[in-house]
Design a protein around this motif. Structure first.
Motif, PDB file in Angstrom:
ATOM      1  N   MET A   1      12.004  -7.764   2.062  1.00  0.00           N
ATOM      2  CA  MET A   1      11.350  -6.469   2.007  1.00  0.00           C
ATOM      3  C   MET A   1       9.991  -6.592   1.323  1.00  0.00           C
ATOM      4  O   MET A   1       9.883  -7.165   0.243  1.00  0.00           O
ATOM      5  N   LYS A   2       8.964  -6.053   1.976  1.00  0.00           N
ATOM      6  CA  LYS A   2       7.635  -6.064   1.374  1.00  0.00           C
ATOM      7  C   LYS A   2       7.584  -5.054   0.239  1.00  0.00           C
ATOM      8  O   LYS A   2       8.301  -4.060   0.225  1.00  0.00           O
ATOM      9  N   LYS A   3       6.657  -5.306  -0.695  1.00  0.00           N
ATOM     10  CA  LYS A   3       6.579  -4.468  -1.885  1.00  0.00           C
ATOM     11  C   LYS A   3       5.159  -3.964  -2.097  1.00  0.00           C
ATOM     12  O   LYS A   3       4.195  -4.735  -2.024  1.00  0.00           O
ATOM     13  N   LEU A   4       5.042  -2.655  -2.349  1.00  0.00           N
ATOM     14  CA  LEU A   4       3.765  -2.019  -2.643  1.00  0.00           C
ATOM     15  C   LEU A   4       3.846  -1.391  -4.022  1.00  0.00           C
ATOM     16  O   LEU A   4       4.792  -0.661  -4.324  1.00  0.00           O
ATOM     17  N   VAL A   5       2.853  -1.673  -4.866  1.00  0.00           N
ATOM     18  CA  VAL A   5       2.771  -1.061  -6.182  1.00  0.00           C
ATOM     19  C   VAL A   5       1.633  -0.046  -6.162  1.00  0.00           C
ATOM     20  O   VAL A   5       0.503  -0.371  -5.782  1.00  0.00           O
ATOM     21  N   ILE A   6       1.940   1.194  -6.547  1.00  0.00           N
ATOM     22  CA  ILE A   6       0.931   2.260  -6.597  1.00  0.00           C
ATOM     23  C   ILE A   6       0.794   2.729  -8.035  1.00  0.00           C
ATOM     24  O   ILE A   6       1.744   3.266  -8.615  1.00  0.00           O
ATOM     25  N   ALA A   7      -0.360   2.530  -8.622  1.00  0.00           N
ATOM     26  CA  ALA A   7      -0.636   3.028  -9.968  1.00  0.00           C
ATOM     27  C   ALA A   7      -1.158   4.458  -9.848  1.00  0.00           C
ATOM     28  O   ALA A   7      -2.110   4.716  -9.114  1.00  0.00           O
ATOM     29  N   GLY A   8      -0.529   5.376 -10.572  1.00  0.00           N
ATOM     30  CA  GLY A   8      -0.914   6.774 -10.458  1.00  0.00           C
ATOM     31  C   GLY A   8      -0.472   7.368  -9.137  1.00  0.00           C
ATOM     32  O   GLY A   8      -1.259   8.024  -8.449  1.00  0.00           O
ATOM     33  N   GLY A   9       0.788   7.155  -8.775  1.00  0.00           N
ATOM     34  CA  GLY A   9       1.245   7.528  -7.436  1.00  0.00           C
ATOM     35  C   GLY A   9       2.119   8.753  -7.348  1.00  0.00           C
ATOM     36  O   GLY A   9       2.833   8.914  -6.364  1.00  0.00           O
ATOM     37  N   THR A  10       2.065   9.650  -8.350  1.00  0.00           N
ATOM     38  CA  THR A  10       2.917  10.839  -8.301  1.00  0.00           C
ATOM     39  C   THR A  10       2.205  12.061  -7.723  1.00  0.00           C
ATOM     40  O   THR A  10       2.820  13.100  -7.550  1.00  0.00           O
ATOM     41  N   GLY A  11       0.911  11.946  -7.440  1.00  0.00           N
ATOM     42  CA  GLY A  11       0.161  13.068  -6.893  1.00  0.00           C
ATOM     43  C   GLY A  11       0.189  13.120  -5.378  1.00  0.00           C
ATOM     44  O   GLY A  11       0.970  12.415  -4.722  1.00  0.00           O
ATOM     45  N   PHE A  12      -0.651  13.936  -4.816  1.00  0.00           N
ATOM     46  CA  PHE A  12      -0.726  14.171  -3.375  1.00  0.00           C
ATOM     47  C   PHE A  12      -0.884  12.877  -2.584  1.00  0.00           C
ATOM     48  O   PHE A  12      -0.073  12.547  -1.713  1.00  0.00           O
ATOM     49  N   GLU A  58       6.159  -5.956 -12.231  1.00  0.00           N
ATOM     50  CA  GLU A  58       6.232  -5.349 -10.898  1.00  0.00           C
ATOM     51  C   GLU A  58       5.178  -5.908  -9.955  1.00  0.00           C
ATOM     52  O   GLU A  58       5.308  -5.810  -8.725  1.00  0.00           O
ATOM     53  N   LEU A  59       4.128  -6.483 -10.501  1.00  0.00           N
ATOM     54  CA  LEU A  59       3.066  -7.043  -9.659  1.00  0.00           C
ATOM     55  C   LEU A  59       3.465  -8.384  -9.041  1.00  0.00           C
ATOM     56  O   LEU A  59       2.891  -8.793  -8.026  1.00  0.00           O
ATOM     57  N   GLU A  60       4.432  -9.048  -9.663  1.00  0.00           N
ATOM     58  CA  GLU A  60       4.839 -10.360  -9.167  1.00  0.00           C
ATOM     59  C   GLU A  60       5.468 -10.234  -7.770  1.00  0.00           C
ATOM     60  O   GLU A  60       6.368  -9.437  -7.540  1.00  0.00           O
ATOM     61  N   LYS A  61       4.942 -11.011  -6.846  1.00  0.00           N
ATOM     62  CA  LYS A  61       5.421 -11.102  -5.466  1.00  0.00           C
ATOM     63  C   LYS A  61       5.262  -9.795  -4.674  1.00  0.00           C
ATOM     64  O   LYS A  61       5.877  -9.629  -3.622  1.00  0.00           O
ATOM     65  N   ALA A  62       4.444  -8.881  -5.182  1.00  0.00           N
ATOM     66  CA  ALA A  62       4.122  -7.687  -4.390  1.00  0.00           C
ATOM     67  C   ALA A  62       3.093  -8.071  -3.333  1.00  0.00           C
ATOM     68  O   ALA A  62       2.274  -8.982  -3.540  1.00  0.00           O
ATOM     69  N   GLN A  63       3.125  -7.401  -2.191  1.00  0.00           N
ATOM     70  CA  GLN A  63       2.148  -7.672  -1.138  1.00  0.00           C
ATOM     71  C   GLN A  63       0.814  -6.984  -1.415  1.00  0.00           C
ATOM     72  O   GLN A  63      -0.243  -7.507  -1.068  1.00  0.00           O
ATOM     73  N   ALA A  64       0.866  -5.798  -2.028  1.00  0.00           N
ATOM     74  CA  ALA A  64      -0.361  -5.035  -2.223  1.00  0.00           C
ATOM     75  C   ALA A  64      -0.260  -4.151  -3.458  1.00  0.00           C
ATOM     76  O   ALA A  64       0.823  -3.709  -3.848  1.00  0.00           O
ATOM     77  N   LEU A  65      -1.422  -3.894  -4.069  1.00  0.00           N
ATOM     78  CA  LEU A  65      -1.553  -2.978  -5.192  1.00  0.00           C
ATOM     79  C   LEU A  65      -2.566  -1.908  -4.812  1.00  0.00           C
ATOM     80  O   LEU A  65      -3.663  -2.217  -4.331  1.00  0.00           O
ATOM     81  N   ALA A 105       2.330 -14.759  -9.327  1.00  0.00           N
ATOM     82  CA  ALA A 105       2.368 -14.523  -7.878  1.00  0.00           C
ATOM     83  C   ALA A 105       1.848 -13.118  -7.604  1.00  0.00           C
ATOM     84  O   ALA A 105       2.615 -12.213  -7.250  1.00  0.00           O
ATOM     85  N   PRO A 106       0.527 -12.908  -7.784  1.00  0.00           N
ATOM     86  CA  PRO A 106      -0.039 -11.563  -7.654  1.00  0.00           C
ATOM     87  C   PRO A 106      -0.120 -11.112  -6.199  1.00  0.00           C
ATOM     88  O   PRO A 106      -0.027 -11.938  -5.278  1.00  0.00           O
ATOM     89  N   PRO A 107      -0.294  -9.826  -5.965  1.00  0.00           N
ATOM     90  CA  PRO A 107      -0.504  -9.342  -4.595  1.00  0.00           C
ATOM     91  C   PRO A 107      -1.776  -9.933  -4.017  1.00  0.00           C
ATOM     92  O   PRO A 107      -2.719 -10.266  -4.750  1.00  0.00           O
ATOM     93  N   SER A 108      -1.820 -10.060  -2.713  1.00  0.00           N
ATOM     94  CA  SER A 108      -2.990 -10.661  -2.057  1.00  0.00           C
ATOM     95  C   SER A 108      -4.131  -9.673  -1.874  1.00  0.00           C
ATOM     96  O   SER A 108      -5.253 -10.081  -1.576  1.00  0.00           O
TER      97      SER A 108
END
Length: 323
Positions: A1-12, A58-65, A105-108
């Motif tokens: 499963m790919k992983k996306l990390v969103i900082a400040g992701g509770t808004g619209f 959470e950033l480890e092995k994530a595909q994108a930030l 292993a940071p996101p690319s």
């Protein structure tokens, strides 16, 4: 499963992205100061946006930030708010940069919020990424410092994109479309000041699709205008809004009245009077296809779905709307 990390992701916008990628079977992690925030998608992880902590794992092995952190600019620009607007953008960007430098292993790819307001007030010249003219004033200075914080540290192997986003149109209590629709329904949906200022905009469906496109296209980097390809003048935008809502008329708002209204509402007239003429040159060059390239299509879709519980970027609805 790919992983996306969103900082400040509770808004619209964060929740729009979280729902979009969750539907595509991505794991979505949201870094937030409020882990009790009511969200529809994404796993909440605590961070303060200033210091390193357990969240860095959470950033480890994530595909994108994707970083969307930042205080709303819908306020009066007095010294305290100016300081908070600036620091709420720079501090999270800098601490994310530090975390990525230390990751094994940071996101690319790292997509960081920015703004199309970085360009100068323009009534007749479109602003693309490569040759757009930078403006001046407080908002522009914040945008420049924000992008500098994104690009200044060496991060080998990590693609960085500054999302110069225009006004995003969608249904949410903290988005602009419901506010404009209410104004129009009250008979106040006329042009703002002369109505000649350009409005750059994008439908939320195309916003989330453009982010996905930027993540997948390994040649995209640097500043990226996230906006529809057909900006319109404010008078056209407001007229189209009224027509899609079935409102026959709208009172115009002259500049002196706008100044008074902005003072009463504790906001700034810059948000409505600056002419933003940004165009998505890079997206078009890379063959991104907009579902809603024209404002009448975008506003008609939003008006049609205003009473539905499904979001306007529901995959089933999108399938029905495709030409």
């Amino acid at each position: 499963m790919k992983k996306l990390v969103i900082a400040g992701g509770t808004g619209f916008l964060g929740q729009a992205l979280a729902r979009h990628f969750t539907r595509k079977n991505w794991e979505v992690v949201i870094l937030t100061r409020n882990t009790q925030a009511p969200t529809l998608a994404g796993r909440l992880v605590a961070w303060d946006g200033k210091t390193l902590g357990p969240w860095v794992q959470e950033l480890e092995k994530a595909q994108a930030l994707v970083n969307l952190s930042g205080k709303s600019v819908d306020c009066r620009y007095h010294p305290r708010n100016r300081r908070e607007i600036r620091e709420s953008r720079l501090a999270p960007t800098r601490v994310l940069s530090e975390a990525l430098q230390n990751a094994k292993a940071p996101p690319s790819v790292w997509l960081n919020a920015a703004s199309a307001t970085i360009y100068r007030h323009s009534l007749d010249t479109p602003m693309a990424e490569e040759d757009g003219e930078i403006g001046n004033g407080f908002s522009v200075e914040v945008c420049q410092a924000w992008e500098k914080a994104l690009f200044e540290a060496p991060l080998p192997g990590i693609r960085r994109i500054a999302l110069r986003t225009s006004m995003v149109l969608g249904h949410a209590k903290n988005s602009v479309y419901p506010i404009l629709a209410r104004i129009a329904r009250c008979g106040l949906g006329g042009k703002l000041s002369t109505g000649e200022q350009m409005v750059s905009w994008i439908h939320v469906t195309d916003f989330v699709r453009a982010i996905e496109f930027a993540i997948e296209d390994e040649d995209l980097q640097g500043p990226l205008n996230i906006t529809a390809p057909a900006p319109v003048r404010n008078c056209v935008f407001m007229k189209t809004l009224r027509e899609t809502l079935g409102i026959p008329f709208g009172l115009d708002h002259y500049k002196p009245l706008l100044e008074v209204a902005a003072w009463i509402l504790r906001t700034e007239t810059e948000l409505t009077l600056k002419s933003r003429f940004a165009v998505p040159a890079k997206l078009l060059q890379h063959r991104f296809v907009f579902y809603y390239p024209f404002v009448d299509e975008a506003l008609s879709d939003l008006a049609m779905h205003r009473n539905r519980t499904a979001s306007p970027f529901d995959p089933h609805l999108l399938e029905l709307q495709k030409p």
